[in-house]
Design a protein around this motif. Structure first.
Motif, PDB file in Angstrom:
ATOM      1  N   GLY A 273       0.768  -1.234   0.000  1.00 30.66           N
ATOM      2  CA  GLY A 273       0.000   0.000   0.000  1.00 30.66           C
ATOM      3  C   GLY A 273       0.799   1.284   0.000  1.00 30.66           C
ATOM      4  O   GLY A 273       0.252   2.356   0.263  1.00 30.66           O
ATOM      5  N   ILE A 274       2.085   1.219  -0.299  1.00 29.49           N
ATOM      6  CA  ILE A 274       2.913   2.428  -0.386  1.00 29.49           C
ATOM      7  C   ILE A 274       3.518   2.469  -1.784  1.00 29.49           C
ATOM      8  O   ILE A 274       4.628   1.983  -2.013  1.00 29.49           O
ATOM      9  CB  ILE A 274       4.016   2.442   0.695  1.00 29.49           C
ATOM     10  N   PRO A 275       2.810   3.032  -2.759  1.00 30.49           N
ATOM     11  CA  PRO A 275       3.271   2.982  -4.154  1.00 30.49           C
ATOM     12  C   PRO A 275       4.427   3.920  -4.471  1.00 30.49           C
ATOM     13  O   PRO A 275       5.172   3.685  -5.415  1.00 30.49           O
ATOM     14  CB  PRO A 275       2.025   3.366  -4.943  1.00 30.49           C
ATOM     15  N   ASN A 276       4.587   4.984  -3.703  1.00 33.17           N
ATOM     16  CA  ASN A 276       5.605   5.989  -4.032  1.00 33.17           C
ATOM     17  C   ASN A 276       6.694   6.019  -2.964  1.00 33.17           C
ATOM     18  O   ASN A 276       6.854   6.997  -2.236  1.00 33.17           O
ATOM     19  CB  ASN A 276       4.954   7.374  -4.160  1.00 33.17           C
ATOM     20  N   SER A 277       7.438   4.948  -2.875  1.00 31.51           N
ATOM     21  CA  SER A 277       8.543   4.887  -1.918  1.00 31.51           C
ATOM     22  C   SER A 277       9.845   5.248  -2.609  1.00 31.51           C
ATOM     23  O   SER A 277       9.963   5.169  -3.834  1.00 31.51           O
ATOM     24  CB  SER A 277       8.644   3.489  -1.307  1.00 31.51           C
ATOM     25  N   HIS A 278      10.813   5.650  -1.802  1.00 29.08           N
ATOM     26  CA  HIS A 278      12.121   6.045  -2.334  1.00 29.08           C
ATOM     27  C   HIS A 278      13.210   5.392  -1.482  1.00 29.08           C
ATOM     28  O   HIS A 278      13.114   5.362  -0.254  1.00 29.08           O
ATOM     29  CB  HIS A 278      12.289   7.566  -2.300  1.00 29.08           C
ATOM     30  N   SER A 279      14.229   4.878  -2.135  1.00 25.26           N
ATOM     31  CA  SER A 279      15.328   4.250  -1.414  1.00 25.26           C
ATOM     32  C   SER A 279      16.651   4.677  -2.025  1.00 25.26           C
ATOM     33  O   SER A 279      16.747   4.919  -3.234  1.00 25.26           O
ATOM     34  CB  SER A 279      15.195   2.722  -1.445  1.00 25.26           C
ATOM     35  N   TYR A 280      17.644   4.756  -1.172  1.00 28.60           N
ATOM     36  CA  TYR A 280      19.009   5.068  -1.616  1.00 28.60           C
ATOM     37  C   TYR A 280      19.927   4.076  -0.927  1.00 28.60           C
ATOM     38  O   TYR A 280      20.034   4.056   0.309  1.00 28.60           O
ATOM     39  CB  TYR A 280      19.388   6.499  -1.261  1.00 28.60           C
ATOM     40  N   VAL A 281      20.573   3.236  -1.719  1.00 25.89           N
ATOM     41  CA  VAL A 281      21.368   2.126  -1.184  1.00 25.89           C
ATOM     42  C   VAL A 281      22.834   2.306  -1.551  1.00 25.89           C
ATOM     43  O   VAL A 281      23.168   2.566  -2.709  1.00 25.89           O
ATOM     44  CB  VAL A 281      20.854   0.777  -1.722  1.00 25.89           C
ATOM     45  N   THR A 282      23.695   2.191  -0.567  1.00 25.81           N
ATOM     46  CA  THR A 282      25.139   2.134  -0.767  1.00 25.81           C
ATOM     47  C   THR A 282      25.641   0.879  -0.058  1.00 25.81           C
ATOM     48  O   THR A 282      24.900   0.280   0.731  1.00 25.81           O
ATOM     49  CB  THR A 282      25.846   3.369  -0.186  1.00 25.81           C
ATOM     50  N   PRO A 283      26.876   0.459  -0.300  1.00 22.91           N
ATOM     51  CA  PRO A 283      27.372  -0.748   0.372  1.00 22.91           C
ATOM     52  C   PRO A 283      27.404  -0.647   1.893  1.00 22.91           C
ATOM     53  O   PRO A 283      27.486  -1.674   2.567  1.00 22.91           O
ATOM     54  CB  PRO A 283      28.792  -0.898  -0.196  1.00 22.91           C
ATOM     55  N   THR A 284      27.347   0.555   2.451  1.00 21.16           N
ATOM     56  CA  THR A 284      27.447   0.708   3.907  1.00 21.16           C
ATOM     57  C   THR A 284      26.172   1.239   4.551  1.00 21.16           C
ATOM     58  O   THR A 284      26.153   1.451   5.769  1.00 21.16           O
ATOM     59  CB  THR A 284      28.607   1.660   4.262  1.00 21.16           C
ATOM     60  N   GLY A 285      25.113   1.461   3.786  1.00 21.78           N
ATOM     61  CA  GLY A 285      23.895   1.975   4.401  1.00 21.78           C
ATOM     62  C   GLY A 285      22.723   2.021   3.444  1.00 21.78           C
ATOM     63  O   GLY A 285      22.893   1.988   2.218  1.00 21.78           O
ATOM     64  N   ILE A 286      21.513   2.076   4.026  1.00 26.20           N
ATOM     65  CA  ILE A 286      20.280   2.156   3.257  1.00 26.20           C
ATOM     66  C   ILE A 286      19.420   3.279   3.817  1.00 26.20           C
ATOM     67  O   ILE A 286      19.211   3.365   5.026  1.00 26.20           O
ATOM     68  CB  ILE A 286      19.484   0.839   3.325  1.00 26.20           C
ATOM     69  N   VAL A 287      18.952   4.140   2.927  1.00 24.36           N
ATOM     70  CA  VAL A 287      18.003   5.194   3.302  1.00 24.36           C
ATOM     71  C   VAL A 287      16.684   4.891   2.601  1.00 24.36           C
ATOM     72  O   VAL A 287      16.660   4.671   1.386  1.00 24.36           O
ATOM     73  CB  VAL A 287      18.509   6.593   2.896  1.00 24.36           C
ATOM     74  N   PHE A 288      15.588   4.887   3.365  1.00 25.74           N
ATOM     75  CA  PHE A 288      14.282   4.557   2.801  1.00 25.74           C
ATOM     76  C   PHE A 288      13.248   5.549   3.312  1.00 25.74           C
ATOM     77  O   PHE A 288      13.243   5.895   4.492  1.00 25.74           O
ATOM     78  CB  PHE A 288      13.873   3.134   3.199  1.00 25.74           C
ATOM     79  N   SER A 289      12.394   6.009   2.417  1.00 25.90           N
ATOM     80  CA  SER A 289      11.364   6.971   2.815  1.00 25.90           C
ATOM     81  C   SER A 289      10.144   6.801   1.922  1.00 25.90           C
ATOM     82  O   SER A 289      10.182   6.127   0.891  1.00 25.90           O
ATOM     83  CB  SER A 289      11.890   8.411   2.712  1.00 25.90           C
ATOM     84  N   THR A 290       9.060   7.437   2.336  1.00 26.65           N
ATOM     85  CA  THR A 290       7.831   7.456   1.553  1.00 26.65           C
ATOM     86  C   THR A 290       7.498   8.903   1.207  1.00 26.65           C
ATOM     87  O   THR A 290       8.150   9.836   1.681  1.00 26.65           O
ATOM     88  CB  THR A 290       6.666   6.836   2.340  1.00 26.65           C
ATOM     89  N   ASP A 291       6.472   9.075   0.381  1.00 27.49           N
ATOM     90  CA  ASP A 291       6.028  10.423   0.039  1.00 27.49           C
ATOM     91  C   ASP A 291       5.140  11.030   1.120  1.00 27.49           C
ATOM     92  O   ASP A 291       4.655  12.143   0.986  1.00 27.49           O
ATOM     93  CB  ASP A 291       5.249  10.398  -1.289  1.00 27.49           C
ATOM     94  N   ASP A 292       4.922  10.268   2.191  1.00 33.72           N
ATOM     95  CA  ASP A 292       4.093  10.751   3.291  1.00 33.72           C
ATOM     96  C   ASP A 292       4.903  11.702   4.174  1.00 33.72           C
ATOM     97  O   ASP A 292       6.033  12.060   3.866  1.00 33.72           O
ATOM     98  CB  ASP A 292       3.588   9.557   4.104  1.00 33.72           C
ATOM     99  N   THR A 293       4.316  12.089   5.275  1.00 33.36           N
ATOM    100  CA  THR A 293       4.993  13.006   6.189  1.00 33.36           C
ATOM    101  C   THR A 293       5.998  12.303   7.090  1.00 33.36           C
ATOM    102  O   THR A 293       6.703  12.947   7.858  1.00 33.36           O
ATOM    103  CB  THR A 293       3.959  13.719   7.075  1.00 33.36           C
TER     104      THR A 293
END
Length: 252
Positions: free
Chosen positions: A44-64
Motif C-alpha cells: 500500500g505504499i506505491p511511491n517509496s524512495h530508497s538510496y542504497v550504498t554498500p554501507t547503508g540504506i536510506v528509505f522513505s515514503t512520500d508521506d509526512t
C-alpha cells in the motif's frame, strides 16, 4: 500514532530488514532497491524512495514520515539468503503473505546461518585451487601441492578474518602464507611450477562477486555503489598481489 502512520512505519521496517539482509549477503544495489520498492508497493505504499550504498540504506515514503537510515557494517557472500528474501518479496507481491508473516519470515532468515561448515569450505577451496592450477596449464604433478596450499591459505584467511576483522590484512596475510607454502613445496622438490601453484591457490580469495556486482551496478546507473565496490575489489586484489610479492622479494 494513527493506524495509518503505524502501518507505514511497520512497512518501512519490513523493507529495511529485507534490504539489510540482501545487502549483507552480497546482492547487487539495484536488486536491493527493486525488492524494497516492490514490497512497499504491495503493502500500500506505491511511491517509496530508497538510496542504497554498500554501507547503508536510506528509505522513505512520500508521506509526512521522515526517512529512515540503517547502517550496514558487515558484508559477506550468501546468495541463498538473497534467494530466500526474493521469495518472500514475490509472495508479498502476490498477496500470499501478510506484512506480519513476511516480517517473521525475514527475521528467521536473518538469524539463520546457511553457510557451509568450515571443513566443507576448505575442501571446496582446495579442490578449486588444484583445478584452477590445471586450467592455467599447470602440470598434474603439481595437483597435490596446489590442493594443500589452496586449502591452508583459505583456512588461514577464515581464521585471520575472525582475529583481525580487517579484510585487507587477512587477505594479505593469507596470500603471504600461500606464497610461503608454495615456495617450500617447490624447494623441497614436491612442486615444480611455482607460478601455477600460487595462481591456482589464490583463486578462492579473488573477489569475483565484488567485481561482478561493481560492473552490474555501474551499468545500472548506481555510480556510487559501483565505484565503491570496484575500489573494494581493487584493494582486495592489491592485498593478494602484495602478499605474494613480499614472499618473492624475501625468499627468492
Amino acid at each position: 500514532m494513527s493506524k495509518n502512520n503505524e502501518h507505514v512505519f511497520e512497512v518501512i521496517e519490513l523493507c529495511l530488514l529485507a534490504g539489510k539482509i540482501m545487502l549483507q549477503s552480497g546482492a547487487e544495489t539495484y536488486r536491493v532497491e527493486d525488492t524494497m520498492t516492490r514490497i512497499a508497493e504491495a503493502l500500500g505504499i506505491p511511491n517509496s524512495h530508497s538510496y542504497v550504498t554498500p554501507t547503508g540504506i536510506v528509505f522513505s515514503t512520500d508521506d509526512t514520515n521522515p526517512a529512515k537510515l540503517i547502517r550496514i557494517s558487515e558484508r559477506s557472500t550468501d546468495l541463498y539468503k538473497v534467494t530466500l528474501v526474493n521469495g518472500v518479496s514475490r509472495k508479498v507481491s502476490n498477496g500470499e503473505l501478510t506484512r506480519q508473516e513476511a516480517f517473521e519470515k525475514l527475521m528467521e532468515i536473518e538469524k539463520e546461518n546457511y553457510t557451509f561448515p568450515i571443513y566443507q569450505q576448505v575442501l571446496a577451496a582446495s579442490i578449486a585451487s588444484a583445478c584452477f592450477m590445471i586450467m592455467f596449464l599447470g602440470q598434474w604433478h603439481d595437483f597435490f601441492p596446489a590442493f594443500i596450499t589452496g586449502g591452508v591459505g583459505f583456512l588461514s584467511f577464515i581464521f585471520l578474518q575472525r582475529v583481525v576483522q580487517i579484510r585487507f590484512f587477512s587477505e594479505f596475510l593469507a596470500s603471504l602464507i600461500i606464497g610461503v607454502i608454495s615456495m617450500l613445496f617447490v624447494k623441497i622438490g614436491i612442486g615444480e611450477q611455482l607460478d601455477k601453484i600460487i595462481i591456482g591457490s589464490v583463486m578462492p580469495l579473488v573477489p569475483g562477486l565484488l567485481i561482478t556486482n561493481a560492473v552490474r551496478d555501474l551499468m545500472a546507473g548506481h555510480l556510487v555503489s559501483g565505484l565503491s565496490k570496484g575500489a573494494e575489489a581493487f584493494l582486495t586484489a592489491f592485498a593478494i598481489g602484495a602478499g605474494v610479492a613480499v614472499v618473492f622479494a624475501t625468499m627468492s
